[in-house]
Structure formats: structure tokens, C-alpha cells
Design a protein around this motif. Sequence first.
Motif, PDB file in Angstrom:
ATOM      1  N   VAL A  87      43.770  88.065  22.962  1.00 30.11           N
ATOM      2  CA  VAL A  87      42.803  88.298  21.890  1.00 30.11           C
ATOM      3  C   VAL A  87      43.362  88.038  20.501  1.00 30.11           C
ATOM      4  O   VAL A  87      42.604  87.917  19.537  1.00 30.11           O
ATOM      5  N   THR A  88      44.668  87.924  20.362  1.00 31.90           N
ATOM      6  CA  THR A  88      45.257  87.701  19.037  1.00 31.90           C
ATOM      7  C   THR A  88      45.453  86.221  18.729  1.00 31.90           C
ATOM      8  O   THR A  88      46.014  85.871  17.689  1.00 31.90           O
ATOM      9  N   ALA A  89      44.972  85.334  19.611  1.00 31.07           N
ATOM     10  CA  ALA A  89      45.193  83.898  19.412  1.00 31.07           C
ATOM     11  C   ALA A  89      44.306  83.304  18.333  1.00 31.07           C
ATOM     12  O   ALA A  89      44.556  82.188  17.870  1.00 31.07           O
ATOM     13  N   ALA A  90      43.255  84.016  17.924  1.00 31.43           N
ATOM     14  CA  ALA A  90      42.322  83.484  16.929  1.00 31.43           C
ATOM     15  C   ALA A  90      41.940  84.580  15.952  1.00 31.43           C
ATOM     16  O   ALA A  90      42.129  85.773  16.213  1.00 31.43           O
ATOM     17  N   ASP A  91      41.371  84.148  14.823  1.00 32.22           N
ATOM     18  CA  ASP A  91      40.980  85.097  13.765  1.00 32.22           C
ATOM     19  C   ASP A  91      39.839  84.478  12.975  1.00 32.22           C
ATOM     20  O   ASP A  91      40.061  83.640  12.103  1.00 32.22           O
ATOM     21  N   ILE A  92      38.618  84.902  13.263  1.00 28.48           N
ATOM     22  CA  ILE A  92      37.465  84.302  12.607  1.00 28.48           C
ATOM     23  C   ILE A  92      37.075  85.007  11.315  1.00 28.48           C
ATOM     24  O   ILE A  92      36.368  84.435  10.485  1.00 28.48           O
ATOM     25  N   ASP A  93      37.539  86.229  11.129  1.00 27.61           N
ATOM     26  CA  ASP A  93      37.069  87.003   9.980  1.00 27.61           C
ATOM     27  C   ASP A  93      38.171  87.508   9.060  1.00 27.61           C
ATOM     28  O   ASP A  93      37.912  88.295   8.148  1.00 27.61           O
ATOM     29  N   GLY A  94      39.403  87.081   9.288  1.00 29.67           N
ATOM     30  CA  GLY A  94      40.489  87.533   8.438  1.00 29.67           C
ATOM     31  C   GLY A  94      41.052  88.878   8.809  1.00 29.67           C
ATOM     32  O   GLY A  94      42.023  89.331   8.215  1.00 29.67           O
ATOM     33  N   SER A  95      40.459  89.541   9.823  1.00 29.48           N
ATOM     34  CA  SER A  95      40.974  90.832  10.272  1.00 29.48           C
ATOM     35  C   SER A  95      41.350  90.793  11.747  1.00 29.48           C
ATOM     36  O   SER A  95      41.548  91.834  12.364  1.00 29.48           O
ATOM     37  N   GLY A  96      41.437  89.588  12.316  1.00 31.76           N
ATOM     38  CA  GLY A  96      41.896  89.436  13.684  1.00 31.76           C
ATOM     39  C   GLY A  96      40.822  89.414  14.745  1.00 31.76           C
ATOM     40  O   GLY A  96      41.135  89.346  15.931  1.00 31.76           O
ATOM     41  N   SER A  97      39.545  89.469  14.370  1.00 31.47           N
ATOM     42  CA  SER A  97      38.469  89.400  15.351  1.00 31.47           C
ATOM     43  C   SER A  97      38.189  87.951  15.727  1.00 31.47           C
ATOM     44  O   SER A  97      38.555  87.023  14.999  1.00 31.47           O
ATOM     45  N   SER A  98      37.505  87.752  16.867  1.00 35.27           N
ATOM     46  CA  SER A  98      37.231  86.396  17.317  1.00 35.27           C
ATOM     47  C   SER A  98      36.069  86.377  18.295  1.00 35.27           C
ATOM     48  O   SER A  98      35.670  87.410  18.838  1.00 35.27           O
ATOM     49  N   LEU A  99      35.521  85.198  18.498  1.00 34.23           N
ATOM     50  CA  LEU A  99      34.567  84.984  19.569  1.00 34.23           C
ATOM     51  C   LEU A  99      35.326  84.910  20.891  1.00 34.23           C
ATOM     52  O   LEU A  99      36.445  84.379  20.955  1.00 34.23           O
ATOM     53  N   SER A 100      34.705  85.422  21.945  1.00 33.66           N
ATOM     54  CA  SER A 100      35.317  85.393  23.268  1.00 33.66           C
ATOM     55  C   SER A 100      35.013  84.062  23.957  1.00 33.66           C
ATOM     56  O   SER A 100      33.850  83.674  24.085  1.00 33.66           O
ATOM     57  N   ALA A 101      36.064  83.382  24.433  1.00 34.04           N
ATOM     58  CA  ALA A 101      35.854  82.133  25.166  1.00 34.04           C
ATOM     59  C   ALA A 101      35.055  82.377  26.432  1.00 34.04           C
ATOM     60  O   ALA A 101      34.210  81.551  26.817  1.00 34.04           O
ATOM     61  N   GLU A 102      35.289  83.497  27.079  1.00 32.66           N
ATOM     62  CA  GLU A 102      34.572  83.811  28.312  1.00 32.66           C
ATOM     63  C   GLU A 102      33.114  84.120  28.039  1.00 32.66           C
ATOM     64  O   GLU A 102      32.218  83.686  28.788  1.00 32.66           O
ATOM     65  N   ALA A 103      32.832  84.856  26.966  1.00 27.50           N
ATOM     66  CA  ALA A 103      31.443  85.152  26.619  1.00 27.50           C
ATOM     67  C   ALA A 103      30.706  83.884  26.231  1.00 27.50           C
ATOM     68  O   ALA A 103      29.536  83.687  26.583  1.00 27.50           O
ATOM     69  N   LEU A 104      31.376  82.988  25.517  1.00 28.44           N
ATOM     70  CA  LEU A 104      30.767  81.712  25.158  1.00 28.44           C
ATOM     71  C   LEU A 104      30.468  80.885  26.406  1.00 28.44           C
ATOM     72  O   LEU A 104      29.398  80.274  26.529  1.00 28.44           O
ATOM     73  N   ALA A 105      31.406  80.856  27.350  1.00 33.00           N
ATOM     74  CA  ALA A 105      31.197  80.083  28.574  1.00 33.00           C
ATOM     75  C   ALA A 105      30.010  80.593  29.365  1.00 33.00           C
ATOM     76  O   ALA A 105      29.257  79.804  29.956  1.00 33.00           O
ATOM     77  N   SER A 106      29.798  81.903  29.346  1.00 31.53           N
ATOM     78  CA  SER A 106      28.655  82.454  30.075  1.00 31.53           C
ATOM     79  C   SER A 106      27.331  82.031  29.452  1.00 31.53           C
ATOM     80  O   SER A 106      26.289  82.058  30.113  1.00 31.53           O
ATOM     81  N   ALA A 107      27.378  81.601  28.179  1.00 32.25           N
ATOM     82  CA  ALA A 107      26.178  81.103  27.497  1.00 32.25           C
ATOM     83  C   ALA A 107      26.119  79.583  27.507  1.00 32.25           C
ATOM     84  O   ALA A 107      25.280  78.994  26.815  1.00 32.25           O
ATOM     85  N   GLY A 108      27.016  78.941  28.257  1.00 32.52           N
ATOM     86  CA  GLY A 108      27.023  77.483  28.350  1.00 32.52           C
ATOM     87  C   GLY A 108      27.858  76.782  27.301  1.00 32.52           C
ATOM     88  O   GLY A 108      27.878  75.549  27.252  1.00 32.52           O
ATOM     89  N   LEU A 109      28.562  77.535  26.459  1.00 33.28           N
ATOM     90  CA  LEU A 109      29.353  76.969  25.377  1.00 33.28           C
ATOM     91  C   LEU A 109      30.803  76.820  25.827  1.00 33.28           C
ATOM     92  O   LEU A 109      31.682  77.610  25.477  1.00 33.28           O
ATOM     93  N   THR A 110      31.034  75.779  26.622  1.00 32.97           N
ATOM     94  CA  THR A 110      32.369  75.443  27.090  1.00 32.97           C
ATOM     95  C   THR A 110      32.880  74.238  26.298  1.00 32.97           C
ATOM     96  O   THR A 110      32.094  73.510  25.679  1.00 32.97           O
ATOM     97  N   PRO A 111      34.195  73.993  26.276  1.00 32.84           N
ATOM     98  CA  PRO A 111      34.735  72.895  25.464  1.00 32.84           C
ATOM     99  C   PRO A 111      34.064  71.550  25.749  1.00 32.84           C
ATOM    100  O   PRO A 111      34.014  71.089  26.890  1.00 32.84           O
ATOM    101  N   GLY A 112      33.526  70.943  24.689  1.00 32.83           N
ATOM    102  CA  GLY A 112      32.903  69.627  24.789  1.00 32.83           C
ATOM    103  C   GLY A 112      31.506  69.605  25.388  1.00 32.83           C
ATOM    104  O   GLY A 112      30.926  68.524  25.545  1.00 32.83           O
ATOM    105  N   ALA A 113      30.936  70.766  25.685  1.00 31.74           N
ATOM    106  CA  ALA A 113      29.634  70.811  26.350  1.00 31.74           C
ATOM    107  C   ALA A 113      28.498  70.509  25.384  1.00 31.74           C
ATOM    108  O   ALA A 113      28.513  70.962  24.238  1.00 31.74           O
ATOM    109  N   PRO A 114      27.477  69.742  25.832  1.00 32.20           N
ATOM    110  CA  PRO A 114      26.262  69.584  25.026  1.00 32.20           C
ATOM    111  C   PRO A 114      25.380  70.823  25.187  1.00 32.20           C
ATOM    112  O   PRO A 114      25.191  71.316  26.301  1.00 32.20           O
TER     113      PRO A 114
END
Length: 297
Positions: free
Chosen positions: A133-160
Motif C-alpha cells: 500500500v505504500t507504493a503510491a501516493d495520490i493525495d500527498g498523505s500516502g493514500s492510493s487507489l487499489s489496483a485490485e479494486a480497479l480491476a474488479s471494475a474492469g480498470l486493468t492496465p491498458g484496458a479499454p
Amino acid sequence: MSPYRPEEDFLAPPVSLTLEPTAPEPGQTVTLTAQLTNTTRILLHGTVLYLSVAGGGQASSIGRLAPGASVTRTWRTRLSDDAEGVLPFIAHAIFDVHENGSDCTRTTSSLRLPYQSLAGAFDNAGIASDNDVTAADIDGSGSSLSAEALASAGLTPGAPVTYDGTTFTWPDTEPGDPDNVVSAGQTVRLAGTGGRLAFLGTSTWGAGKGPGKVVYADGTEQDFSVEVPDWYGAYASAAVVLPYRNTPSGRDDNPVSLFTFGVDLADKELRSVVLPKVGDGLGSGGPALHIFAMTVA
């Protein structure tokens, strides 16, 4: 002239830097001109003046420089054909002030070239996997979007992905890599024609509001503005609502949202877009707008 005293402080002599032409294009030859003036009361020995741009440079040996004297050096270099983004131009001088000591002075200016693509402008890692969870920081306080949560919505790398009839390509990146641009007035090249320029993104630390500009191939410009809600929460207007986000301490089971937004276009060939100017970037004390994808539809 009086001798140098090692315990004496003095202001480093100034060095100036100019660029010609002042707004070059990728692939164009530019001339850097630097001037060093010895404003100290002592003789500078072994003086060397360096000029550099984008990692390459040239050194000029000057030698002795008397008090009140100036020296100018120029360097011609060709920008690469794929040059993009912020290019630093540097003039850096080093010199001996006595047999056992040296000093230096420098100046830097920056040239802002258009990015060749949105991906080329990515400057923030906003997606982290749930097991790192510390690999990314979207808000300057260490929070991030979850890759797994995105994938469950169809948002995988390179996906249309298609929202409101517009198809985007999700960034083809791995968790922890730069995957979005913090929108702060960067220029990105565009090509083709279409009825709408659409973005997919979100805002942190408040709603992202700011002006942008579309530039057409004929030189005309079209101003626009955006207002994108803060990511924290589930919005009826959201394109995607994720059930949780990552924080430095682990999973936070509060929803976060991604949004589509954009501008209607004239029926003309496109040249570039100036991304909305929303503050001065992440960590500047105000809202930050994150753009993950962009398309002309």
C-alpha cells in the motif's frame, strides 16, 4: 588587489544564461549563452564554465578572471526529436579562490516543451496493490487507489473502458509506477478531429477547478474550464465508484470515485491541449486534479 582571507565570506559571482530561440521546437538547434562576472575583490583561478541541457553539456576553460572582469561563452546544441516536458538549462562555473579552496556559482532556467502524449506527462503514482500500500501516493498523505479494486471494475492496465459513450484506455502501468498527471497547465500534443475532448480522472484535497485550453492546427484557441469533485465518497455523477482505498495503515473501507469531464470541440484539426491549471501540483496546499486518460471522441 588585496589577498583572500580564508575566514572571509563573499557573495559568489553571478552567472547569467540566455537561450536562442526562446521557444524552440523538438529537433531544433538552440544556442546557450552564459556570462560570468567576477564581482568579488579577488582573482579567480582555474575557472571553468559549464553549459548543459537535458543531461548533455560542454565545458569551457577560462582560467584567471580578474575582479570586475566578465567572460561570455556560447554553446550550440540540437534538441532531440522526441524532447518533451521540462528541460533544464544550466550554466555552472567553478573556480579556485586560493590554493586550498574552491567555490562555485550557477543559474538554471527551464524550457517547457509539449508532451508527445498524456502518458509522457505522467508525474504521479496513484495506484498501489493491496499487498504494497505504500507504493503510491495520490493525495500527498500516502493514500492510493487499489489496483485490485480497479480491476474488479474492469480498470486493468491498458484496458479499454467506456463511460457515457466515450471509450478511454486505462494507463498501461504497474502499481507504483507513474499512472496519472497532476493537471497544472502542461501542454500535450493532440491530433485528429472530434466532437469532444474527454478526460477520466479525479481530484484530491477538494474539488479540482481550473482553466484549460484547446489549440487547433490553424492556431486558434478555445478556452474551457473544469470542476471535478473530490475523490472521497460515492457520487451519483461518478463514472466509477470503488468500494475502498489504500492508506499507509491499510485498507480504508470508504468509497472513492473517478469522473469523466471535458470540452466540446469545433470541427477542426487539433494541435494540442493545455491541461487545466489546478493549483501548483500535489502537495501545494490545495486541490490536485489527477488525469489518468484522455481521448478525442
